[in-house]
Scaffold this active site. Structure first.
Site, PDB file in Angstrom:
ATOM      1  N   HIS A 173      -0.926   0.858  -9.693  1.00 16.88           N
ATOM      2  CA  HIS A 173      -1.680  -0.004  -8.761  1.00 16.88           C
ATOM      3  C   HIS A 173      -2.395  -1.122  -9.527  1.00 16.88           C
ATOM      4  O   HIS A 173      -3.619  -1.290  -9.401  1.00 16.88           O
ATOM      5  CB  HIS A 173      -2.676   0.817  -7.921  1.00 16.88           C
ATOM      6  CG  HIS A 173      -3.175   0.061  -6.718  1.00 16.88           C
ATOM      7  ND1 HIS A 173      -3.533   0.661  -5.539  1.00 16.88           N
ATOM      8  CD2 HIS A 173      -3.385  -1.272  -6.508  1.00 16.88           C
ATOM      9  CE1 HIS A 173      -3.938  -0.246  -4.671  1.00 16.88           C
ATOM     10  NE2 HIS A 173      -3.853  -1.450  -5.242  1.00 16.88           N
ATOM     11  N   ARG A 191       0.852  -1.194   0.000  1.00 19.56           N
ATOM     12  CA  ARG A 191       0.000   0.000   0.000  1.00 19.56           C
ATOM     13  C   ARG A 191       0.881   1.235   0.000  1.00 19.56           C
ATOM     14  O   ARG A 191       1.979   1.237   0.586  1.00 19.56           O
ATOM     15  CB  ARG A 191      -0.870   0.043   1.263  1.00 19.56           C
ATOM     16  CG  ARG A 191      -2.123  -0.791   1.168  1.00 19.56           C
ATOM     17  CD  ARG A 191      -3.135  -0.215   0.159  1.00 19.56           C
ATOM     18  NE  ARG A 191      -4.335  -1.030   0.087  1.00 19.56           N
ATOM     19  CZ  ARG A 191      -4.553  -2.011  -0.787  1.00 19.56           C
ATOM     20  NH1 ARG A 191      -3.643  -2.312  -1.684  1.00 19.56           N
ATOM     21  NH2 ARG A 191      -5.682  -2.686  -0.781  1.00 19.56           N
TER      22      ARG A 191
HETATM   23  P1  NDP Z   1      -2.345 -11.261   4.588  1.00 22.92           P
HETATM   24  O1  NDP Z   1      -3.239 -10.696   5.620  1.00 22.92           O
HETATM   25  O2  NDP Z   1      -2.540 -12.668   4.153  1.00 22.92           O
HETATM   26  O3  NDP Z   1      -0.819 -11.123   5.047  1.00 22.92           O
HETATM   27  C1  NDP Z   1      -0.314 -10.017   5.708  1.00 22.92           C
HETATM   28  C2  NDP Z   1       1.090 -10.340   6.186  1.00 22.92           C
HETATM   29  O4  NDP Z   1       1.645  -9.163   6.777  1.00 22.92           O
HETATM   30  C3  NDP Z   1       1.112 -11.429   7.260  1.00 22.92           C
HETATM   31  O5  NDP Z   1       2.220 -12.263   7.069  1.00 22.92           O
HETATM   32  C4  NDP Z   1       1.266 -10.628   8.557  1.00 22.92           C
HETATM   33  O6  NDP Z   1       1.929 -11.336   9.592  1.00 22.92           O
HETATM   34  C5  NDP Z   1       2.130  -9.488   8.075  1.00 22.92           C
HETATM   35  N1  NDP Z   1       2.014  -8.328   8.946  1.00 22.92           N
HETATM   36  C6  NDP Z   1       0.939  -7.547   9.173  1.00 22.92           C
HETATM   37  N2  NDP Z   1       1.223  -6.561  10.048  1.00 22.92           N
HETATM   38  C7  NDP Z   1       2.523  -6.734  10.373  1.00 22.92           C
HETATM   39  C8  NDP Z   1       3.399  -6.042  11.236  1.00 22.92           C
HETATM   40  N3  NDP Z   1       3.009  -4.973  11.944  1.00 22.92           N
HETATM   41  N4  NDP Z   1       4.671  -6.493  11.346  1.00 22.92           N
HETATM   42  C9  NDP Z   1       5.069  -7.581  10.654  1.00 22.92           C
HETATM   43  N5  NDP Z   1       4.290  -8.283   9.816  1.00 22.92           N
HETATM   44  C10 NDP Z   1       3.022  -7.858   9.677  1.00 22.92           C
HETATM   45  O7  NDP Z   1      -2.440 -10.284   3.331  1.00 22.92           O
HETATM   46  P2  NDP Z   1      -2.160 -10.618   1.797  1.00 22.92           P
HETATM   47  O8  NDP Z   1      -0.854 -11.289   1.687  1.00 22.92           O
HETATM   48  O9  NDP Z   1      -3.337 -11.266   1.187  1.00 22.92           O
HETATM   49  O10 NDP Z   1      -2.078  -9.139   1.192  1.00 22.92           O
HETATM   50  C11 NDP Z   1      -1.117  -8.218   1.668  1.00 22.92           C
HETATM   51  C12 NDP Z   1      -1.418  -6.814   1.162  1.00 22.92           C
HETATM   52  O11 NDP Z   1      -1.123  -6.710  -0.225  1.00 22.92           O
HETATM   53  C13 NDP Z   1      -2.882  -6.368   1.223  1.00 22.92           C
HETATM   54  O12 NDP Z   1      -3.232  -5.971   2.537  1.00 22.92           O
HETATM   55  C14 NDP Z   1      -2.908  -5.223   0.249  1.00 22.92           C
HETATM   56  O13 NDP Z   1      -2.593  -4.019   0.915  1.00 22.92           O
HETATM   57  C15 NDP Z   1      -1.794  -5.559  -0.738  1.00 22.92           C
HETATM   58  N6  NDP Z   1      -2.308  -5.855  -2.070  1.00 22.92           N
HETATM   59  C16 NDP Z   1      -1.903  -5.068  -3.131  1.00 22.92           C
HETATM   60  C17 NDP Z   1      -2.324  -5.336  -4.406  1.00 22.92           C
HETATM   61  C18 NDP Z   1      -1.846  -4.530  -5.555  1.00 22.92           C
HETATM   62  O14 NDP Z   1      -2.353  -4.722  -6.674  1.00 22.92           O
HETATM   63  N7  NDP Z   1      -0.863  -3.687  -5.388  1.00 22.92           N
HETATM   64  C19 NDP Z   1      -3.237  -6.448  -4.681  1.00 22.92           C
HETATM   65  C20 NDP Z   1      -3.572  -7.226  -3.519  1.00 22.92           C
HETATM   66  C21 NDP Z   1      -3.128  -6.920  -2.272  1.00 22.92           C
HETATM   67  P3  NDP Z   1       1.277 -12.679  10.246  1.00 22.92           P
HETATM   68  O15 NDP Z   1       1.275 -13.701   9.128  1.00 22.92           O
HETATM   69  O16 NDP Z   1       2.191 -13.052  11.324  1.00 22.92           O
HETATM   70  O17 NDP Z   1      -0.101 -12.285  10.655  1.00 22.92           O
HETATM   71  C1  OXD Z   2      -6.119  -5.326  -3.289  1.00 24.78           C
HETATM   72  C2  OXD Z   2      -5.603  -4.373  -4.278  1.00 24.78           C
HETATM   73  O1  OXD Z   2      -6.098  -5.029  -2.094  1.00 24.78           O
HETATM   74  O2  OXD Z   2      -5.868  -4.572  -5.493  1.00 24.78           O
HETATM   75  O3  OXD Z   2      -6.542  -6.417  -3.700  1.00 24.78           O
HETATM   76  O4  OXD Z   2      -4.914  -3.419  -3.926  1.00 24.78           O
END
Ligand code: NDP
Ligand code: OXD
Length: 315
Positions: free
Chosen positions: A278, A230
Site C-alpha cells: 500500500h 482499495r
Molecule cells: P476520484 O474521486 O477523483 O475518482 C473516482 C473515480 O471513480 C471517478 O472517475 C468516479 O466516476 C469513479 N467511480 C466511483 N464510483 C464508481 C462506480 N460505482 N462506477 C463507476 N465509476 C465509479 O478519486 P481519486 O482518483 O483521487 O482516487 C481514487 C482512489 O484511489 C481513492 O479513493 C483511493 O481509494 C485510491 N488511492 C490509493 C492509493 C494507494 O497508495 N494505493 C493512494 C491514493 C488513492 P465519476 O468521475 O463519474 O464520478
Molecule cells: C490514499 C491512500 O487514499 O494512500 O491516499 O491510500
C-alpha cells in the site's frame, strides 16, 4: 489559536507535526489523544484511519481532512460530525500514482517478471516483445488519479479505455460509463488498472465474474489486473482461483482486503502475483501540509473548501 488534531493510526504523526510547525507556527497542531487539549477545542481534524469514535467526540469541528485521496477509512465512522470532509487532490500524490501505474503496466507489457525468473535460472529465452500500441489498457475510475494515469499511458503509446460513473472527454482515451457499459469496457481490456474508490457500489467489484469478461486474445495470452484503489474492491479468493485457472495471467496488488496482508495469504508466494505494501502513492507531509494549510486559510477567510467529498456517493 486555531487547533488541529492529527488522528492517525499506522503512520508516524511526527513528520506532519514538524512540517506544520515549520509552515504555520501560528497553529496549534497536536497528535491525538492530547492530554492538554479538550476535544471540544479542536477546530480541524486531520485523519488517517482514525480509531472508532474519536472524530465523533470533536463537538466544535469546522472540517475533517483525510490525509489521503481516499475517504472510506473515515466514512466508516457511524457518528461522523456533520462538517465538510475534504480529501487530498495534489499533484505530488497524483504523480506518484501515475508512476506506479506506468511502472506496472510496462512491467507486465514487457513480461519483466518472466525474464526475472529466466535470469534466476540462467535461462536465455528470447521472449517476443510487442509495441505498446498492441496492448489495450482499461482504467477503472477516471477521477483525479485515473485520468492522469490514463493520459500518461496514452503518451506511452498504449490503447487506453476508461470506465467511470459519468462519461469523460480525455484526449486519446475511449470513455465507457456506468454499469451498462462495463461489460464492453472489460471485453476491450488486456490490462485492467483499478483506481476506483471503495464505496457500497464498488465493494468486491473485482471478482471472478468480472475477470471472466476481460479480453482473452491479447498479446499476453491472458488478461492482467493491477489494483491500487482499495483492497475491499477485490475478492482475493477469486483472484487466486482465476490465476490458477489461467483466467488471469498475472496481477499487481498494492491494496488488500486486510492490511497488512496476513502472513498466511497465498498471495505472498503465488508466481503470478506482484505485490507492494500500500505505497503506490504515499501521502508526503512535505507536499500535503501545504495543501491542507491552503484549504484551512481559505476556510478561515470565509471562502469555500475545495475537494469536499459527496458523502452520499461515498467519494
Ligand atoms: P476520484 O474521486 O477523483 O475518482 C473516482 C473515480 O471513480 C471517478 O472517475 C468516479 O466516476 C469513479 N467511480 C466511483 N464510483 C464508481 C462506480 N460505482 N462506477 C463507476 N465509476 C465509479 O478519486 P481519486 O482518483 O483521487 O482516487 C481514487 C482512489 O484511489 C481513492 O479513493 C483511493 O481509494 C485510491 N488511492 C490509493 C492509493 C494507494 O497508495 N494505493 C493512494 C491514493 C488513492 P465519476 O468521475 O463519474 O464520478
Ligand atoms: C490514499 C491512500 O487514499 O494512500 O491516499 O491510500
Amino acid at each position: 489559536m486555531t487547533k488541529l488534531a492529527l488522528v492517525i493510526s499506522r503512520w508516524d504523526p511526527q513528520p506532519w507535526i514538524d512540517r506544520f510547525a515549520h509552515l504555520a507556527p501560528e497553529l496549534n497542531v497536536c497528535k491525538w489523544p492530547d492530554d492538554d487539549t479538550p476535544p471540544e477545542d479542536i477546530d480541524y481534524a486531520l485523519a488517517w484511519q482514525p480509531p472508532d469514535g474519536v472524530l465523533a467526540g470533536f463537538a466544535n469541528l469546522k472540517a475533517i481532512f483525510s490525509l489521503g485521496a481516499g475517504v472510506d477509512h473515515i466514512l466508516r465512522e457511524p457518528k461522523l460530525p456533520d462538517v465538510p470532509l475534504v480529501r487530498v487532490v495534489d499533484p505530488d500524490l497524483t504523480m506518484r500514482m501515475s508512476e506506479y501505474v506506468c511502472l506496472h503496466v510496462l512491467m507486465h507489457h514487457r513480461q519483466q517478471r518472466l525474464m526475472d525468473a529466466d535470469q534466476a535460472n540462467t535461462d536465455w529465452t528470447e521472449r517476443p516483445q510487442w509495441s505498446a500500441s498492441a496492448m489495450r489498457v482499461g482504467v477503472m475510475g477516471l477521477g483525479e488519479l485515473g485520468r492522469d494515469a490514463a493520459e500518461k499511458l496514452v503518451h506511452l503509446g498504449f490503447q487506453v479505455n476508461g470506465w467511470s460513473n459519468s462519461a469523460k472527454q480525455i484526449d486519446g482515451v475511449t470513455s465507457f460509463a456506468g454499469k451498462g457499459e462495463l461489460d464492453a469496457f472489460l471485453g476491450a481490456s488486456d490490462i485492467l488498472v483499478c483506481l476506483l474508490p471503495h464505496t457500497p457500489d464498488t465493494h468486491a467489484i473485482l471478482n471472478r465474474d468480472l475477470f471472466r469478461k476481460l479480453k482473452t486474445d491479447g498479446p499476453l495470452g491472458a488478461p492482467v489486473l493491477i489494483n491500487a484503489g482499495r483492497g475491499k474492491l477485490q475478492v482475493e479468493a477469486d483472484i487466486l482461483a482465476s490465476l490458477d485457472a489461467g483466467e488471469l495471467g498475472a496481477v499487481t496488488l498494492d491494496v488488500f482486503e486486510t492490511e497488512p496482508l496476513p502472513a498466511d495469504s497465498r498471495l505472498w508466494h503465488h508466481p503470478g502475483v506482484t505485490l507492494t505494501p500500500h505505497n503506490a502513492a504515499d501521502s508526503d507531509p512535505e507536499a500535503l501540509c501545504k495543501y491542507i494549510l491552503g484549504q484551512i486559510r481559505r476556510h478561515e477567510a470565509g471562502e469555500t473548501l475545495q475537494n469536499v467529498v459527496d458523502r452520499g456517493a461515498g467519494y
